[in-house]
Structures are given as structure tokens and as C-alpha cells.
Design a protein around this motif. Sequence first.
Motif: not given
Length: 231
Positions: A64, A145, A152-153, A155-157, A159, A161
Motif C-alpha cells: 500500500v 487478492t 481489508n482487501a 479498502e487497501e486497494i 487506498a 495498493k
Amino acid sequence: MPKRGKKYQDAIKALDKSKMYDINEAVSLLKSLPTANFDETVELHAKLGVDSRHADQQVRGAVVLPHGTGKTKKVLVFAKGDKATEAEKAGADFVGAEDMVEKIQKENWFDFDVVVATPDMMGVVGRLGRVLGPKGLMPNPKSGTVTFEIENAVEEIKAGKVEYRLDKTNILHVPVGKKSFDEEKLQENLKALLDAVVRAKPSASKGQYLKSITLTSTMSPGIRINPTKVM
């Protein structure tokens, strides 16, 4: 070779091709080069001292970036039941199962940037291997993925990632932001990516790991970064 425009020629003149810069110098120089009439993507290209033909020398992962890439990615999630609801709440753009497989197969639909799937859906997603694989869109546990941690996956993408993986010539090509980012944000994104790549060094890798590093933007020539000042 295609004829390069005046801005590119001016950028070439500003570069000392014999020099290798540290990260901060490279970012500063990139920012000073003539800018196109759109917000250029800044990319890092790193050649690694590994042989990706060997399974124990693969380099692949995700990180990220502290300040994102400047582009909001569209996320498709393959999930059912509670996990589908979780995906929707987390901000996934598209959520489904067999219906999404059918849409991709019948309509040649690819209006998404990243695919995430729960492990129990990989049998369904596997039907799309021939079309998702060549586009680099197949979900993979190494890049986070394929997971039950859907919230979480996603939201990270969203944000910022980014995934990194070697091409056939053992080079990574990864976006690290936009040219409109200020220098500090680009520097921090670059350092976060390179730290992740260094941590991903395979134990089977011998000799110099970071062979060469080049920083570019969409319309600029490459700026060489000194690999010895990174590790």
C-alpha cells in the motif's frame, strides 16, 4: 524510431546520462522536467538479479503506497452471502459470482482494474483463467487478492495498493504516483515500494539483487537511480 517532441528533447538535455541519482535527487529532477498537458503517471522500473524461470526466484507481492497512485481503482469481488455484503460495504464497485463470470464471457466486459475473490470462489473464477490471466487480473494469494478478509482487501486497494511482479526479462514495472504529486509524496511512495521489493528478495537470489532502477513519467526519459543507495 518515432520522432520525439520538443519537450522530450529538452528533457533529454536536462539529464546527465552518465550519472546515477539517489531517490530524492531523481524525484526532484523528474519534477523539474517539462510537463505534458495531462497529469503524467510516474513509474518505477527495476531490473532484479534473479531468474524468474525458477519458482524459487519469483518476486511478487503488493504494497500500500502511503499516498496512493493518484488513480482510484475499480474493484470486482467474487463472493457470496455475508462476504458479498462485506464487499459492498467496503466499497467494491462490482460484486457477484457466476453472474459476473457470464458477464465477462458473453459481453467481453472488463470495466474493472483489480479482481478479489474469497478462496471458496476460486473454482468459479478459474473458468476465467484464459481471459484474466493474460491481463494480469487473476486473483492471487501472494498479492492478497484471494482472501476471506474482503473488507481489508478492498479498502487497501482503494487506498493505493499496488502489485509488483517480474516480467519475462526480470524487470518490475510499477506506478508510484502522478507527476502532480509533491516531491515528498513521490519520495515516500518510492521508498515504500523499494522497501517491499527488498524484503521480497528470494533466498535463492545470489549476487547483486537490485541490478538497475529507473524512474520515468509517461512522457519523460528515464532517470537512473543508484541501486547501492537503496538497500
